[in-house]
Design an enzyme around this catalytic site. Structure first.
Site, PDB file in Angstrom:
ATOM      1  N   GLU A 456       0.864  -1.169   0.000  1.00 18.43           N
ATOM      2  CA  GLU A 456       0.000   0.000   0.000  1.00 18.43           C
ATOM      3  C   GLU A 456       0.907   1.226   0.000  1.00 18.43           C
ATOM      4  O   GLU A 456       1.294   1.701  -1.041  1.00 18.43           O
ATOM      5  CB  GLU A 456      -0.964  -0.043   1.194  1.00 18.43           C
ATOM      6  N   GLU A 732      -2.137   0.237  13.408  1.00 19.25           N
ATOM      7  CA  GLU A 732      -3.300   0.626  12.619  1.00 19.25           C
ATOM      8  C   GLU A 732      -4.595   0.329  13.372  1.00 19.25           C
ATOM      9  O   GLU A 732      -5.540   1.116  13.343  1.00 19.25           O
ATOM     10  CB  GLU A 732      -3.297  -0.155  11.304  1.00 19.25           C
TER      11      GLU A 732
HETATM   12  C1  BGC Z   1      -5.248   2.619   4.798  1.00 19.67           C
HETATM   13  C2  BGC Z   1      -5.765   3.694   5.695  1.00 19.67           C
HETATM   14  C3  BGC Z   1      -6.715   4.516   4.881  1.00 19.67           C
HETATM   15  C4  BGC Z   1      -7.856   3.599   4.598  1.00 19.67           C
HETATM   16  C5  BGC Z   1      -8.995   4.254   3.955  1.00 19.67           C
HETATM   17  C6  BGC Z   1      -6.388   1.739   4.450  1.00 19.67           C
HETATM   18  O1  BGC Z   1      -6.041   0.648   3.693  1.00 19.67           O
HETATM   19  O2  BGC Z   1      -4.182   1.930   5.355  1.00 19.67           O
HETATM   20  O3  BGC Z   1      -5.012   4.188   6.649  1.00 19.67           O
HETATM   21  O4  BGC Z   1      -7.055   5.746   5.360  1.00 19.67           O
HETATM   22  O5  BGC Z   1      -7.438   2.455   3.889  1.00 19.67           O
HETATM   23  O6  BGC Z   1     -10.013   3.400   3.819  1.00 19.67           O
END
Ligand code: BGC
Length: 856
Positions: A456, A732
């Protein structure tokens, strides 16, 4: 003296760089200044300017020409002194290539055919040239399609990595200017560059990613400009006379990692006396509109620290497991000796599960580096065009016993100046704060990313929107975020829609084509405002104002005459702990309540910005709009009792922190929030949206004690739960690792996400007690609010004017507090239960018991 938001003035991209200076402590407040510019033998003085300005002062002379080098000094007249100060140390600013016509370099890369299905082997490009006279000065202006590292005569140019970083390449590709005078000699010279795919054409993004997002070529664009001692010049620029060859890098990718075959490496390949056996063939030249080549607005990505492993464990089958004791972002440098052909594999992971690397959370980022030895004595190697998020590494194939001194973790991020520190009497809170700093470092890698480890690493707008107030206290990130916000503006749709992440790359249907979403899109109104407040840069606010306005105008259209934004896809209070692991949107707060709350908040900030920018009509229009949206929000979501339609902590936190609740409902709403926090036994019950706001909402409604209970909670979910589980970065999810040590089974389990660390802003302002009262901290509010059994706190911030600090400790009779106010600033100390005290520049100590006596 400094220029714009840059660490140095070399290769600046504006003809009129703004100047900032700070005054030495004790010099008194500036009443007037004079600037002197020395440009090529000509000297120009502004004469005495009777103004107190010392931050981002407009360029006081003729605009710079491309490549022009000017030495700048300032002296000031301060209160109390009749004579001006001595002149400051001279600082030098040198323009980059300001005119597209300055560029003659064209992109050059390999001309051979690639197998698109296989991992593409990166190219190197090279050019031999002669300089007939002694060199006085040389500059290299350089960028690439893909990534590059340049060597001249075998010596690396610069120490930045992953250059040119990631921007919206079709519109903005950054070049950097290096002083390479010391790299060149009279006679034979060679310049060469390693190339990598990077973001430009590497595999990037979710679900296997996309290749060739910006193009199919991998090319260097370089222009070496030499001035000889006799004043004559020479230019060596990428063109059809360069040659290309593959090299020892067999494959390379930001997610994948890198494979290097040292048997193919000639360390002298970029010198006139090389011996490598590659067939160097003519390059393929490409095109690039030089108008899209821009100078950087902030510092590059560099190694800022090295860490040795804290433990090395040998597994039964001969592998080595390394623990660096810290979840970090970087890569390993190894020093190793062994027979030719020995293959050493380095794998990386943030956590272990059952004693082995837990790589599932990396999804399709392989994060594997491979080194094949040449068998010619000890070799020191580090990959070039990749980066990993890890605390643990597994080494396979190491010849013999691996010792801790043969492997180093090198930590990389945008090399911003550290500006903020916080410490208090509670060691767990201190570790939490450290973790926030580490997560900021790991995710400020040229752009502000969500996470640094899995497939990501995108510039998610919502994440930085909530984290920017923390970030701008901890580091001088003005230049880096200004650059990224420029790209946000470029990616904005004509109708005002702001992407979920910037730069935009292909994603699942909810992300691309892009669609408007609250809290994420609001980065364009809230983050420029935060940066203005913290760094005092009105021009930055002005530059991003069009983007902000288009966003609010879009919300206005979406909300219609009802002034309620209640349509479309929304992430709401993303990652509410009550949402199921595989559906983080399904929190307990009405997602349209979140959308309208942010609409009101953004309209309010746009009005504030318009006022600062001298746009009276705009200020009135958006203040009126903010009032109407607030009214609509109240009617729809707040009951007369103060209860909200979503009876969730995030709903109250939003309503209170954004000041959307009517005066009669405010206290009952605050009390209800307190009740909910108590019912949850002060465990976190908020997601991305509510978490950064809840402590302020409690503090402002008389429930400071509960804000502290939330802060100090150690049961899951809470800020300190991960700390008790040994976290060294912000996770997270509250339970990225569960109490039994197993990983959260969700597909999204990062151990390095700064968003939930946004509480550090509350720590800085409320526990530490330092708040910007005016842009750039020209006025400072010191308002510490002790609680939670914390007996002392020390907080320091390098404001644009200099050091602001507050350290306080509880005493038998109250509190003693020591303040530092920078020159040029004023401050107000608001100590608990005491009338405000106005403070001038310098050091001060106040004792609440003495203040009480004074009042009596
Ligand atoms: C990210 C986030 C992001 C989110 C939004 C994720 O996969 O890691 O931090 O804001 O998606 O849906």
């Amino acid at each position: 003296m400094s220029f714009e938001h840059l660490p140095d003035g070399l290769g600046i991209g504006t003809a009129t760089p703004r100047l900032s200076w700070t005054l030495a402590a004790g010099s008194g407040s500036q009443k007037a200044y004079e600037v002197q510019l020395d440009r090529g033998g000509r000297s120009h003085r502004t004469g005495r300017v009777d103004r107190p300005d010392q931050l981002l002062v407009p360029w006081p002379g003729e605009p710079l020409a491309s490549r022009e080098r000017v030495t700048v000094r300032v002296r000031v007249w301060t209160s109390g002194a009749r004579e001006p100060s001595p002149w400051s140390e001279p600082a030098t600013v040198e323009a980059g290539l300001l005119d597209p016509a300055d560029w003659c370099a064209v992109p050059v890369g390999a001309a051979w055919a690639e197998d698109p299905a296989s991992d593409r082997r990166p190219a190197r490009v090279r050019k031999d040239f002669r300089l007939d006279r002694p060199v006085a000065r040389a500059r290299l202006h350089v960028t690439a399609h893909g990534l590059y590292e340049v060597e001249i005569n075998g010596k690396r140019v610069g120490d930045d990595i992953l250059a040119p970083g990631w921007t919206v390449y079709p519109h903005r590709l950054r070049y950097r200017t290096h002083d390479v005078t010391g790299h060149l000699t009279q006679g034979a010279n060679t310049i060469g560059a390693w190339l990598g795919d990077g973001w430009y054409r590497g595999r990037y993004g979710f679900d296997g990613g996309t290749r060739n997002i910006y193009g199919t070529d991998q090319s260097l664009i370089a222009q070496l400009e030499v001035t000889h001692e006799d004043g004559t010049t020479a230019v060596v620029a990428t063109d059809g006379t360069w040659t290309a060859a593959p090299g020892p890098i067999m494959s390379s990718g930001l997610y994948e990692g890198e494979t290097f075959d040292a048997r193919l490496h000639d360390p002298h390949w970029a010198t006139p006396s090389r011996a490598d056996t590659f067939a160097w063939t003519p390059v393929r030249t490409g095109t690039r509109d030089p108008a899209t080549l821009v100078a950087p607005l902030g510092p590059p990505v560099r190694c800022t620290q090295e860490l040795p492993p804290v433990s090395v464990t040998r597994t039964g089958d001969g592998r080595h497991l390394l623990d660096f004791g810290q979840n970090l972002v970087g890569r390993l440098r190894v020093t190793v000796d062994g027979p030719a052909g020995t293959t050493i594999t380095l794998r990386h992971a943030e956590v272990l599960q059952d004693g082995e690397l837990a790589t599932r959370p990396l999804r399709e980022a392989h994060a594997t580096d491979t080194l094949v030895l040449a068998g010619q004595g000890p070799l020191t190697w580090e990959p070039r065009f990749t980066l990993h998020g890890f605390r643990h590494a597994e080494v396979t194939g190491w010849p013999g016993e691996l010792t801790a001194d043969s492997v180093t973790a090198r930590i990389y991020h945008t090399d911003m100046r550290r500006t903020g520190w916080f410490e208090c009497s509670d060691p767990l809170v201190n570790r939490l704060h450290e973790n926030v700093v580490w997560s900021m470092r790991g995710n400020f890698v040229d752009i502000p990313t969500d996470c640094p480890q899995r497939d990501e690493r995108l510039g998610w707008t919502g994440d930085i929107q909530v984290f920017a107030p923390t970030a701008s206290f901890l580091y001088d990130c003005a230049g880096m975020l200004d650059s990224w916000l420029t790209d946000v503006g470029l990616e904005q749709l004509p109708d005002g829609t702001v992407p979920w992440y910037v730069p935009v790359i292909p994603g699942a249907p909810m992300w691309t084509p892009i669609q408007p979403g609250a809290a994420w899109g609001d980065v364009v109104t809230l983050t420029p405002w935060t940066l203005y407040l913290r760094f005092g840069d009105l021009e930055l606010l002005r530059r991003h104002n069009g983007t902000a306005r288009a966003w609010v105008d879009l919300m206005e259209r979406l909300a219609g005459p009802e002034r309620l934004w209640d349509t479309g896809f929304q992430l709401g209070d993303w990652l509410d702990p009550a949402a199921p692991p595989d559906d983080p949107v399904a929190g307990r707060t009405d997602r349209y309540l979140v959308a309208t709350a942010y609409f009101a908040h953004s309209a309010r900030h746009l009005a504030l910005a318009a006022r600062e920018l001298g746009d009276r009509a705009g200020a009135e229009r958006y203040a009126g709009l903010a009032d109407e949206v607030t009214e609509a929000f109240r009617r729809r979501y707040v009951r007369p009792s103060g209860r909200m339609t979503s009876d969730s902590p995030t709903a109250y936190a939003l309503g209170l922190a954004f000041d959307l609740i009517g005066p009669d409902q405010r206290q009952p709403a605050g009390d209800r929030l307190a009740e909910l926090v108590r019912q949850d036994d002060a465990r976190i019950a908020t997601g991305f949206v509510g978490t950064p706001l809840i402590c302020d909402a409690l503090t402002d409604t008389g429930h400071l004690d509960l804000a502290y209970r939330l802060l100090l909670q150690t049961e899951c979910p809470s800020w300190l739960y991960p700390v008790t589980m040994g976290a060294t970065t912000i996770w997270e999810r509250w339970d990225s690792m569960r109490p039994d040590g197993t990983l959260n089974p969700g597909g999204m389990t990062s151990f390095n996400h700064y968003a939930l660390g946004a509480v550090a802003d509350w720590l800085h302002r409320t526990v530490g007690g330092i708040t910007a009262g005016a842009p750039g901290y020209r006025d400072i509010t010191f308002r510490p609010r002790p609680g939670g059994g914390i007996t002392w706190a020390r907080t320091r911030h390098e404001t644009p004017y200099g050091t602001a600090a507050l350290s306080w400790e509880l005493t038998a009779t109250g509190m003693t507090a020591r303040f530092t106010v920078p020159e040029g600033c004023t401050a107000t100390a608001e100590l608990p239960g005491r009338a405000p005290v106005v403070l001038g520049p310098g050091e001060h100590t106040l004792d609440t018991a003495e203040l009480a006596e004074d009042a009596a």
